[in-house]
Design a protein around this motif. Sequence first.
Motif, PDB file in Angstrom:
ATOM      1  N   SER A   1     -76.497 -25.744 -23.317  1.00 61.53           N
ATOM      2  CA  SER A   1     -76.340 -27.037 -22.649  1.00 61.53           C
ATOM      3  C   SER A   1     -75.031 -27.670 -23.085  1.00 61.53           C
ATOM      4  N   SER A   2     -74.401 -28.354 -22.148  1.00 61.31           N
ATOM      5  CA  SER A   2     -73.111 -28.985 -22.421  1.00 61.31           C
ATOM      6  C   SER A   2     -73.089 -30.391 -21.839  1.00 61.31           C
ATOM      7  N   ASN A   3     -72.371 -31.292 -22.511  1.00 62.55           N
ATOM      8  CA  ASN A   3     -72.184 -32.632 -21.953  1.00 62.55           C
ATOM      9  C   ASN A   3     -71.209 -32.608 -20.775  1.00 62.55           C
ATOM     10  N   ILE A   4     -70.454 -31.525 -20.646  1.00 60.87           N
ATOM     11  CA  ILE A   4     -69.616 -31.322 -19.466  1.00 60.87           C
ATOM     12  C   ILE A   4     -70.491 -30.601 -18.442  1.00 60.87           C
ATOM     13  N   THR A   5     -71.068 -31.374 -17.514  1.00 58.82           N
ATOM     14  CA  THR A   5     -72.159 -30.879 -16.672  1.00 58.82           C
ATOM     15  C   THR A   5     -71.780 -29.636 -15.887  1.00 58.82           C
TER      16      THR A   5
END
Length: 455
Positions: A114-118
């Motif tokens: 999972s990444s905060n950069i969607t």
Amino acid sequence: MNNAHLWSLRLGFSGKQASEIKKEGIKAFLQKSFAAPLPTDEPPLINKMPKTVEEYEALKKKMSLTEESRMEARKNYDDGVIDIKTWWIEKMDTSSYPLREKLVLFWHNHFVASSNITYRNYQHNQLLRVEAFSNFRELTKKAIQTNAQIQYLDNNRNRKGNYNENLSRELLELFTLGIGNYSEQDIKNGAKGLAGLTAGDDKGHYIKAKENNEPFIYFGKTGNFKADEMVDIIFEQKNAPYLITSKILKWFIYDNPPQDLVLYYGNYLREVDYEMKPFLIKIFTEEYDKPTEGSKIKDPLVYILQIINELGYKNIDYKLVHVFLKSQNMDLYNQLNVKGWEGGKSWITAQLFMQRNLVADRLCKGRLQNNNISKSAQTEKGYELKPKLIYETHNGNTGVIESLKNRLLFATDDTLEESFKTILPYDFDPKSQGAENGVLRLFNFIVKTPEFQLI
């Protein structure tokens, strides 16, 4: 429950494919699932997402300005996160051959990232979709080098002289071999081979200033190995097939897969050089005729999509499905940890079972609503739900009960049968005006039984 309905749920998310499985046979259905077209065009919702570190940093900067701009930027970001989840839920529900999406969901819970950069989450998801039926060894090489995986397991911080072992450890413990089949030294040395592997615009790449270029020992071999070579070495180990085999059996058929089946199918996976298609065909065709009903607890997604499709709902606000999944600890792209959803009994705690019953009540009453949208707006958008069950109209209450049992339950006892007949007594006329209300009450009762939670 007939076998076709059982396997429609196992190879998809509802009973929609049961008639085709029954008509074509399981092997033909699998072949059509493999051959189904795979659209690769990016959905328009991608344009709302930050795609690069620079775009994400610009978004964060906007959030630090005025209160109004902060709220707008936060809303746009949060909407993008929800949009990618509901886009995927819709694909899972509407695919004519949903096995690919079922396998994407499996890989999503295997290669947890999972990444905060969607956009990185979308890239990871799309890789799993394109490669879903491919070679497990080659998929592993690609999956561990996605931007989302590298970021999630902190490999951006892994550099020569300051090694981070997270990706190296999970590559062995959770993605390939499992605990007990490697040494701590393999983890430490593996981090050297992954040093410098850093997220980029499209996927990970090695940065020379950060990578290790000195030989190290990995599972008894000496060399200056990088990610692809390390994966090849891992898959040469004798126990390489068994972790993934156990997880596949658990995902599709058995919450507690028998060890003899893990060894049997695992040996075949090695025999076919880790190609997924023949592996899946062997498992599903050989297990199809066995009496395996009730060996698995439904996950929340299968539970709600099965009910939605049984009730005949055609126009669903999939954001509401997302809200239910989140409440059931099955939030997409947001597992509790890198181990993924545990499955099995974890899906059916007292609190989660109560939530299932609540959503069943709301669905049966056509009241699964988005509290942020007015009733009139929901009606205008087609979100007002009107149940339309399919059931046998001949043979009185017996015909109705049998037709629902055949689709919904793998087994019943005398007490349950008596409960059915209390709801629909012997003189019930399924052709009479308002009969559908009685059938709906029976359906609502059935989907809240412990037996319905099993497949």
